[in-house]
Design an enzyme around this catalytic site. Structure first.
Site, PDB file in Angstrom:
ATOM      1  N   HIS A   1     -52.634   5.488  56.761  1.00 32.45           N
ATOM      2  CA  HIS A   1     -52.071   5.244  58.091  1.00 32.45           C
ATOM      3  C   HIS A   1     -52.869   4.225  58.893  1.00 32.45           C
ATOM      4  O   HIS A   1     -52.373   3.699  59.889  1.00 32.45           O
ATOM      5  CB  HIS A   1     -51.924   6.556  58.871  1.00 32.45           C
ATOM      6  CG  HIS A   1     -53.212   7.151  59.361  1.00 32.45           C
ATOM      7  ND1 HIS A   1     -53.857   8.180  58.713  1.00 32.45           N
ATOM      8  CD2 HIS A   1     -53.969   6.877  60.446  1.00 32.45           C
ATOM      9  CE1 HIS A   1     -54.939   8.513  59.377  1.00 32.45           C
ATOM     10  NE2 HIS A   1     -55.038   7.740  60.436  1.00 32.45           N
TER      11      HIS A   1
ATOM     12  N   ASP B   1     -52.485   9.927  51.874  1.00 31.41           N
ATOM     13  CA  ASP B   1     -53.014   9.180  53.017  1.00 31.41           C
ATOM     14  C   ASP B   1     -54.299   8.427  52.671  1.00 31.41           C
ATOM     15  O   ASP B   1     -55.292   8.480  53.403  1.00 31.41           O
ATOM     16  CB  ASP B   1     -53.269  10.120  54.196  1.00 31.41           C
ATOM     17  CG  ASP B   1     -53.337   9.380  55.533  1.00 31.41           C
ATOM     18  OD1 ASP B   1     -53.194   8.139  55.538  1.00 31.41           O
ATOM     19  OD2 ASP B   1     -53.545  10.031  56.570  1.00 31.41           O
TER      20      ASP B   1
ATOM     21  N   SER C   1     -60.593   8.022  61.494  1.00 36.20           N
ATOM     22  CA  SER C   1     -59.746   8.063  60.305  1.00 36.20           C
ATOM     23  C   SER C   1     -60.206   7.063  59.257  1.00 36.20           C
ATOM     24  O   SER C   1     -60.446   5.895  59.564  1.00 36.20           O
ATOM     25  CB  SER C   1     -58.293   7.770  60.679  1.00 36.20           C
ATOM     26  OG  SER C   1     -57.761   8.796  61.471  1.00 36.20           O
TER      27      SER C   1
END
Length: 505
Positions: A74, A105, A184
């Site tokens: 992402h 992911d 992230s």
């Protein structure tokens, strides 16, 4: 529940004084900042892109010889440009996305500039899952500052969880360390300096505080092995079945289960799944590859720990075999799946893995047809589309399954203003069921049926028994006028401009 340690101020900025972490073998200099410019499609106007957006995330080097960086999928979704910046450097280097695993992911990047790799440390991925209450250090570049940040906590829980990027059910690690925007893609280290996973999501602050999630290194390693084994990302296999727990004794008795037998009831088998050729509805799945399945749908994980049985399937690779032990009509059978693969969703959760990125569409007169997908539903009805979209669309997205691998649900997403379409503007966001008398298989099939119509009228049969009819010749002539009037560059998406893949029937 594991007793969590009070870490005081969880988030601390790390400057040059990181000797303690270096002594532990934590390779801080392997962590890089990821800069991405996103060019996201406009799913409501599929010939357009939305205004470009920019974001920052984290990543880290896992192989200096092969020049491989890893981050979250992402962080680089719909990327137009990706840059990587080393810790302590003022230079951003252009990066190239090599492969993306949407379900897990994770994404693999590289940088071609030799200068970027000089003296860069690399991270060692742990091949073991951590235990509860073990210390963990999340390193990255979150909001609140420009320098590298270390967030400390403990392992709180390990279980199968939902990965929000693609709604996949994979193993996840819950930690009590804060994971904020920008964290992230950064590594989570144990006290030996090994990477136990990648930070990727957190629980909303209004639901709970300081609950973050990490992709286990075992899931990351599966992604990387998949790339090496197949030369591309093939995904995580699924059985493609809907199950029901067998915790009720009367239910078990009705299906002929003995007191010693445990398992789950197969309610439905998806036609596009690997299990479609061997499993049937009302089978009792007792074991997968010899691993017994409990009546609650879990399997033994570690001592005093159990996880959902889907984790056994997810550990397999595309094309591998699997042995299923089932109870069918009172008889215990050993069945074999010759080749595992992911099932094909009828309503895609994402459209990242298409050969031509972005939504597909075609226009005739002022009618805009596209494929029903969750991004389209979110674009049209917002993040709360499950409560705001038409009930037929919601039911299709949540409950319906594809009958074939090339099946799609085609939607008349809007009716552009033109004199031919007057009176049809209320038919927007309705599913196209048939063109003429021929049921529609997918978007390309609908386009071919429209183009091949030789009668005087084009007839589109929509849901709720609605009918839309246009004079065929005038509709085709009007298409160019509509495109010019509304500033649309072409009447169909690039992926529909090639040769037809299906014969018109």
């Amino acid at each position: 529940m594991p007793q969590k340690k009070n870490k005081g101020s969880l988030n601390r900025q790390v400057s040059g004084e990181d000797e303690d972490l270096s002594a532990l073998g934590v390779p801080l200099d392997a962590v890089v900042k990821i800069w991405c410019a996103h060019s996201i499609p406009n799913f409501s106007l599929p010939w357009q892109r939305r205004r470009q957006e920019r974001s920052t995330g984290s990543g880290f080097c896992i192989d200096t010889d092969r020049r491989v960086l890893i981050t979250n999928a992402h962080c680089v979704e719909w990327h137009a440009q990706v840059k990587a910046q080393r810790r302590g450097s003022d230079v951003k280097h252009l990066a190239k996305v090599l492969s993306i695993g949407w379900e897990c992911d994770a994404a693999v990047l590289t940088v071609e500039n030799d200068e970027f790799w000089e003296g860069l440390q690399q991270v060692k991925l742990s091949q073991k899952l951590p235990h509860l209450e073990e210390d963990v250090l999340c390193v990255g570049f979150p909001i609140g500052g420009d320098t590298i940040s270390v967030t400390s906590g403990v392992i709180s829980r390990i279980e199968v969880t939902t990965y929000t990027q693609a709604s996949a059910e994979l193993l996840g690690i819950q930690i009590d360390a804060a994971i904020n925007s920008g964290n992230s893609g950064g590594p989570a280290f144990n006290r030996n300096g090994e990477c136990v996973g990648i930070a990727f999501q957190s629980m909303n602050a209004d639901e709970a505080e300081n609950i973050g999630y990490v992709i286990p290194s075992l899931v990351v390693t599966h992604f990387l092995k998949d790339l090496l084994k197949h030369g591309k990302y093939t995904g995580f296999p699924t059985l493609g079945v809907e199950t029901q727990t067998m915790e009720n004794s009367q239910l078990r008795e009705a299906f002929g289960m003995s007191h010693k037998q445990k398992g789950v009831l197969i309610n439905r088998v998806t036609p596009t799944s690997a299990a479609a050729e061997v499993l049937k509805a009302n089978d009792i799945l007792l074991a997968f590859d010899g691993e017994p399945i409990g009546n609650d749908g879990t399997v033994r994980f570690r001592k005093h720990e159990r996880v959902m049985c889907s984790w056994l399937v997810a550990q397999k690779f595309f094309g591998e075999t699997a042995t299923l032990t089932v109870l069918r009509e009172g008889k215990e059978l050993e069945l074999k799946i010759e080749s595992l693969y992911p099932e094909v969703p009828l309503v895609p959760v994402h459209l990242f893995n298409k050969p031509v990125p972005g939504p597909s569409y075609f226009i005739v007169a002022g009618l805009v047809f596209t494929v029903l997908s969750e991004p389209l539903l979110e674009s049209e009805f917002g993040a709360d589309w499950e409560h705001k979209a038409p009930i037929e669309m919601v039911k299709s997205a949540i409950q319906s399954r594809a009958d074939s691998r090339d099946q799609q649900l085609v939607v008349l997403t809007q009716v552009l203003a033109h004199e031919l379409t007057m009176g049809y503007d209320h038919l927007e966001n309705m599913q196209l069921l048939a063109v003429g008398d021929v049921p529609v298989l997918n978007l390309r099939h609908a386009m071919e049926l429209t183009e091949a119509c030789e009668g005087p009228y084009l007839r589109f049969n929509l849901q709720q028994n609605q009918v839309l009819i246009l004079r065929a010749a005038e509709a085709r002539n009007a298409t160019a006028e509509v495109l010019e009037k509304h500033g649309i560059p072409q009447e169909k998406s690039p992926d529909l401009m090639g040769e037809s893949s299906k014969q018109v029937k």
